[in-house]
Scaffold this motif. Structure first.
Motif, PDB file in Angstrom:
ATOM      1  N   ALA A 288     -42.955 -30.311   1.425  1.00 19.32           N
ATOM      2  CA  ALA A 288     -44.253 -30.963   1.232  1.00 19.32           C
ATOM      3  C   ALA A 288     -44.107 -32.315   0.564  1.00 19.32           C
ATOM      4  O   ALA A 288     -44.853 -33.253   0.883  1.00 19.32           O
ATOM      5  CB  ALA A 288     -45.170 -30.065   0.404  1.00 19.32           C
TER       6      ALA A 288
ATOM      7  N   LEU B 145     -43.062 -34.624   3.306  1.00 14.50           N
ATOM      8  CA  LEU B 145     -44.212 -34.890   4.178  1.00 14.50           C
ATOM      9  C   LEU B 145     -45.243 -35.762   3.468  1.00 14.50           C
ATOM     10  O   LEU B 145     -45.864 -36.634   4.088  1.00 14.50           O
ATOM     11  CB  LEU B 145     -44.851 -33.579   4.628  1.00 14.50           C
ATOM     12  N   GLY B 146     -45.457 -35.525   2.178  1.00 15.69           N
ATOM     13  CA  GLY B 146     -46.397 -36.353   1.417  1.00 15.69           C
ATOM     14  C   GLY B 146     -45.960 -37.805   1.385  1.00 15.69           C
ATOM     15  O   GLY B 146     -46.787 -38.720   1.473  1.00 15.69           O
TER      16      GLY B 146
ATOM     17  N   ILE C  70     -46.756 -39.251   4.769  1.00 12.10           N
ATOM     18  CA  ILE C  70     -48.196 -39.460   4.925  1.00 12.10           C
ATOM     19  C   ILE C  70     -48.667 -40.645   4.090  1.00 12.10           C
ATOM     20  O   ILE C  70     -49.521 -41.421   4.513  1.00 12.10           O
ATOM     21  CB  ILE C  70     -48.970 -38.186   4.548  1.00 12.10           C
TER      22      ILE C  70
ATOM     23  N   GLY D  53     -44.235 -33.193  -4.983  1.00 13.69           N
ATOM     24  CA  GLY D  53     -44.473 -32.271  -3.866  1.00 13.69           C
ATOM     25  C   GLY D  53     -44.328 -30.818  -4.296  1.00 13.69           C
ATOM     26  O   GLY D  53     -45.128 -29.956  -3.913  1.00 13.69           O
TER      27      GLY D  53
ATOM     28  N   ALA E 106     -47.290 -28.101  -4.328  1.00 18.76           N
ATOM     29  CA  ALA E 106     -47.182 -26.806  -3.655  1.00 18.76           C
ATOM     30  C   ALA E 106     -47.508 -25.668  -4.619  1.00 18.76           C
ATOM     31  O   ALA E 106     -48.224 -24.721  -4.264  1.00 18.76           O
ATOM     32  CB  ALA E 106     -45.778 -26.626  -3.087  1.00 18.76           C
TER      33      ALA E 106
ATOM     34  N   TYR F 135     -47.450 -24.627   4.500  1.00 24.43           N
ATOM     35  CA  TYR F 135     -47.018 -26.024   4.482  1.00 24.43           C
ATOM     36  C   TYR F 135     -48.200 -26.981   4.424  1.00 24.43           C
ATOM     37  O   TYR F 135     -48.136 -28.009   3.751  1.00 24.43           O
ATOM     38  CB  TYR F 135     -46.137 -26.328   5.696  1.00 24.43           C
ATOM     39  N   ALA F 136     -49.283 -26.643   5.095  1.00 26.88           N
ATOM     40  CA  ALA F 136     -50.476 -27.492   5.059  1.00 26.88           C
ATOM     41  C   ALA F 136     -51.082 -27.521   3.657  1.00 26.88           C
ATOM     42  O   ALA F 136     -51.439 -28.589   3.152  1.00 26.88           O
ATOM     43  CB  ALA F 136     -51.512 -27.004   6.077  1.00 26.88           C
TER      44      ALA F 136
ATOM     45  N   THR G 122     -48.671 -29.455   1.379  1.00 30.95           N
ATOM     46  CA  THR G 122     -48.703 -30.881   1.666  1.00 30.95           C
ATOM     47  C   THR G 122     -49.994 -31.512   1.153  1.00 30.95           C
ATOM     48  O   THR G 122     -49.980 -32.612   0.595  1.00 30.95           O
ATOM     49  CB  THR G 122     -48.541 -31.131   3.177  1.00 30.95           C
TER      50      THR G 122
ATOM     51  N   ALA H  43     -49.568 -31.885  -2.478  1.00 27.99           N
ATOM     52  CA  ALA H  43     -48.641 -32.980  -2.763  1.00 27.99           C
ATOM     53  C   ALA H  43     -49.309 -34.336  -2.589  1.00 27.99           C
ATOM     54  O   ALA H  43     -49.122 -35.235  -3.408  1.00 27.99           O
ATOM     55  CB  ALA H  43     -47.416 -32.877  -1.849  1.00 27.99           C
ATOM     56  N   VAL H  44     -50.098 -34.490  -1.534  1.00 27.54           N
ATOM     57  CA  VAL H  44     -50.779 -35.768  -1.288  1.00 27.54           C
ATOM     58  C   VAL H  44     -51.785 -36.057  -2.400  1.00 27.54           C
ATOM     59  O   VAL H  44     -51.876 -37.180  -2.893  1.00 27.54           O
ATOM     60  CB  VAL H  44     -51.439 -35.768   0.110  1.00 27.54           C
TER      61      VAL H  44
END
Length: 87
Positions: free
Chosen positions: A17, A20-21, A24, A40, A44, A65-66, A69, A72-73
């Motif tokens: 995450a 991915l963050g 993004i 991240g 999580a 994961y969604a 993430t 994390a964002v």
């Protein structure tokens, strides 16, 4: 025990995450790539803790994961906001 229900599972998902963050939300972070991954992991863990309290059932797989993430964002955005105001 399922991976997404354990602390170690959320930490491992948090590693992904964090990456991915960063994808993004590209840009220069005050702490660098390692701090982004740690954020991240924290996102999580936060998602794993708060989602049941909000009545959300996070199943294994893409939902884990969604949620991680998203956490994390959110934490990365807050981190950037706080750190840019400090400097």
């Amino acid at each position: 025990m399922l991976l997404h229900n354990s602390l170690l599972g959320w930490i491992l998902i948090g590693l992904v995450a964090g990456i991915l963050g960063k994808i993004i939300m590209p840009g220069k972070d005050p702490g660098g790539f390692i701090v982004t991954i740690l954020i991240g992991i924290a996102g999580a863990l936060l998602a794993g803790y708060l989602s049941p309290m909000m009545g959300l059932h996070v199943a294994a797989g893409w939902q884990s994961y969604a949620a991680a993430t998203a956490g994390a964002v959110v934490l990365l955005a807050l981190y950037r906001l706080v750190m840019t105001r400090r400097t």
